[in-house]
Design a protein around this motif. Sequence first.
Motif, PDB file in Angstrom:
ATOM      1  N   GLY A  25      26.436  31.885  25.582  1.00 51.85           N
ATOM      2  CA  GLY A  25      25.278  31.484  24.793  1.00 51.85           C
ATOM      3  C   GLY A  25      24.289  32.620  24.604  1.00 51.85           C
ATOM      4  N   ALA A  26      23.034  32.268  24.403  1.00 52.01           N
ATOM      5  CA  ALA A  26      21.995  33.210  23.996  1.00 52.01           C
ATOM      6  C   ALA A  26      21.513  34.113  25.125  1.00 52.01           C
ATOM      7  N   ASP A  27      22.339  35.041  25.549  1.00 52.87           N
ATOM      8  CA  ASP A  27      21.952  36.038  26.547  1.00 52.87           C
ATOM      9  C   ASP A  27      21.069  37.085  25.870  1.00 52.87           C
ATOM     10  N   ASP A  28      19.842  37.256  26.364  1.00 50.20           N
ATOM     11  CA  ASP A  28      18.868  38.110  25.685  1.00 50.20           C
ATOM     12  C   ASP A  28      19.327  39.565  25.557  1.00 50.20           C
ATOM     13  N   ALA A  29      19.897  40.131  26.606  1.00 50.64           N
ATOM     14  CA  ALA A  29      20.352  41.531  26.548  1.00 50.64           C
ATOM     15  C   ALA A  29      21.488  41.680  25.541  1.00 50.64           C
ATOM     16  N   ALA A  30      22.418  40.736  25.521  1.00 50.13           N
ATOM     17  CA  ALA A  30      23.531  40.794  24.568  1.00 50.13           C
ATOM     18  C   ALA A  30      23.016  40.640  23.139  1.00 50.13           C
ATOM     19  N   LEU A  31      22.051  39.757  22.938  1.00 48.42           N
ATOM     20  CA  LEU A  31      21.489  39.567  21.593  1.00 48.42           C
ATOM     21  C   LEU A  31      20.746  40.810  21.119  1.00 48.42           C
ATOM     22  N   ARG A  32      20.037  41.493  22.024  1.00 46.28           N
ATOM     23  CA  ARG A  32      19.367  42.742  21.650  1.00 46.28           C
ATOM     24  C   ARG A  32      20.408  43.796  21.258  1.00 46.28           C
ATOM     25  N   THR A  33      21.519  43.857  22.004  1.00 47.27           N
ATOM     26  CA  THR A  33      22.592  44.790  21.663  1.00 47.27           C
ATOM     27  C   THR A  33      23.138  44.483  20.281  1.00 47.27           C
ATOM     28  N   LEU A  38      22.594  45.009  12.167  1.00 51.13           N
ATOM     29  CA  LEU A  38      22.641  43.551  12.157  1.00 51.13           C
ATOM     30  C   LEU A  38      21.254  42.922  12.185  1.00 51.13           C
ATOM     31  N   GLY A  39      20.341  43.461  12.982  1.00 52.84           N
ATOM     32  CA  GLY A  39      18.984  42.916  13.040  1.00 52.84           C
ATOM     33  C   GLY A  39      18.237  43.059  11.721  1.00 52.84           C
ATOM     34  N   ALA A  40      18.469  44.161  11.010  1.00 50.84           N
ATOM     35  CA  ALA A  40      17.823  44.350   9.700  1.00 50.84           C
ATOM     36  C   ALA A  40      18.382  43.356   8.693  1.00 50.84           C
ATOM     37  N   LEU A  41      19.656  43.087   8.775  1.00 49.78           N
ATOM     38  CA  LEU A  41      20.278  42.091   7.908  1.00 49.78           C
ATOM     39  C   LEU A  41      19.661  40.720   8.185  1.00 49.78           C
ATOM     40  N   ALA A  42      19.439  40.416   9.450  1.00 48.49           N
ATOM     41  CA  ALA A  42      18.842  39.131   9.836  1.00 48.49           C
ATOM     42  C   ALA A  42      17.415  38.992   9.311  1.00 48.49           C
ATOM     43  N   GLN A  43      16.653  40.084   9.313  1.00 47.06           N
ATOM     44  CA  GLN A  43      15.257  40.027   8.853  1.00 47.06           C
ATOM     45  C   GLN A  43      15.153  39.617   7.394  1.00 47.06           C
ATOM     46  N   GLY A  44      16.131  39.994   6.593  1.00 47.39           N
ATOM     47  CA  GLY A  44      16.064  39.668   5.168  1.00 47.39           C
ATOM     48  C   GLY A  44      17.035  38.590   4.752  1.00 47.39           C
ATOM     49  N   TRP A  45      17.430  37.715   5.693  1.00 47.90           N
ATOM     50  CA  TRP A  45      18.443  36.699   5.385  1.00 47.90           C
ATOM     51  C   TRP A  45      17.975  35.834   4.231  1.00 47.90           C
ATOM     52  N   PRO A  46      18.784  35.722   3.166  1.00 49.88           N
ATOM     53  CA  PRO A  46      18.297  35.173   1.908  1.00 49.88           C
ATOM     54  C   PRO A  46      18.285  33.659   1.740  1.00 49.88           C
ATOM     55  N   SER A  47      19.026  32.903   2.542  1.00 46.05           N
ATOM     56  CA  SER A  47      19.166  31.485   2.225  1.00 46.05           C
ATOM     57  C   SER A  47      19.404  30.639   3.464  1.00 46.05           C
ATOM     58  N   GLN A  58      21.193  28.016   3.389  1.00 51.40           N
ATOM     59  CA  GLN A  58      22.542  27.472   3.259  1.00 51.40           C
ATOM     60  C   GLN A  58      23.630  28.491   3.622  1.00 51.40           C
ATOM     61  N   LEU A  59      23.237  29.721   3.885  1.00 50.62           N
ATOM     62  CA  LEU A  59      24.186  30.806   4.107  1.00 50.62           C
ATOM     63  C   LEU A  59      24.367  31.072   5.595  1.00 50.62           C
ATOM     64  N   SER A  60      25.619  31.072   6.048  1.00 52.96           N
ATOM     65  CA  SER A  60      25.939  31.361   7.450  1.00 52.96           C
ATOM     66  C   SER A  60      26.425  32.796   7.586  1.00 52.96           C
ATOM     67  N   LEU A  61      26.441  33.294   8.812  1.00 53.93           N
ATOM     68  CA  LEU A  61      26.937  34.628   9.128  1.00 53.93           C
ATOM     69  C   LEU A  61      28.081  34.484  10.119  1.00 53.93           C
ATOM     70  N   HIS A  71      19.474  29.586  10.443  1.00 52.19           N
ATOM     71  CA  HIS A  71      18.470  29.469  11.506  1.00 52.19           C
ATOM     72  C   HIS A  71      18.888  30.323  12.699  1.00 52.19           C
ATOM     73  N   GLY A  72      20.146  30.264  13.061  1.00 56.47           N
ATOM     74  CA  GLY A  72      20.651  31.062  14.167  1.00 56.47           C
ATOM     75  C   GLY A  72      20.543  32.548  13.913  1.00 56.47           C
ATOM     76  N   VAL A  73      20.819  32.953  12.681  1.00 56.54           N
ATOM     77  CA  VAL A  73      20.700  34.374  12.319  1.00 56.54           C
ATOM     78  C   VAL A  73      19.276  34.840  12.566  1.00 56.54           C
ATOM     79  N   ARG A  74      18.323  34.085  12.058  1.00 57.53           N
ATOM     80  CA  ARG A  74      16.918  34.484  12.190  1.00 57.53           C
ATOM     81  C   ARG A  74      16.427  34.399  13.638  1.00 57.53           C
ATOM     82  N   GLU A  75      16.757  33.325  14.310  1.00 58.31           N
ATOM     83  CA  GLU A  75      16.274  33.114  15.679  1.00 58.31           C
ATOM     84  C   GLU A  75      16.919  34.062  16.683  1.00 58.31           C
ATOM     85  N   LEU A  76      18.210  34.289  16.559  1.00 60.99           N
ATOM     86  CA  LEU A  76      18.939  35.051  17.560  1.00 60.99           C
ATOM     87  C   LEU A  76      19.002  36.542  17.290  1.00 60.99           C
ATOM     88  N   LEU A  77      19.062  36.927  16.017  1.00 60.30           N
ATOM     89  CA  LEU A  77      19.299  38.327  15.708  1.00 60.30           C
ATOM     90  C   LEU A  77      18.087  39.090  15.193  1.00 60.30           C
TER      91      LEU A  77
END
Length: 132
Positions: free
Chosen positions: A24-32, A92-101, A103-106, A121-127
């Motif tokens: 799941g959402a391990d903070d160090a792994a998500l930062r990586t 990946l984090g820059a892609l998450a910052q500008g996630w356009p929709s 309805q769109l998953s990653l 939501h997961g893209v924005r919250e996690l990445l």
Amino acid sequence: MADSPSDSGASAVQQALRVVAEDGADDAALRTLAGSEVLLPAEMDAVGPDPKALSLPVYELADGTELVPVFTTRARMEQALPQVRRHRSVVLGALAQGWPSEQLSLVIDAGTPEELALTAHGVRELLDRNGS
């Protein structure tokens, strides 16, 4: 075709993917993940007048789900999408910052044991780790 062992950055990303997929959402792994470069498949005509403009490749599944695939290595991209010959590297984090929709998953590394699928939501919250 095996992933290139010479790219230690890719193996760090793959390890982070494995941790998130299993635990799941391990903070160090998500930062990586957020700080890592991934490969974004590109259409042959995707480069237009502004070469810095990013065009997301959107694939639609049979159930209507729309997703954007990204990959940690060229070998993984070629395995999942053998018809794709071009790609762009993006953080990946820059892609998450500008996630356009909403309805769109990653999907990261589709078709591998470390595959990770995220809703918008997961893209924005996690990445999106810019403020973290």
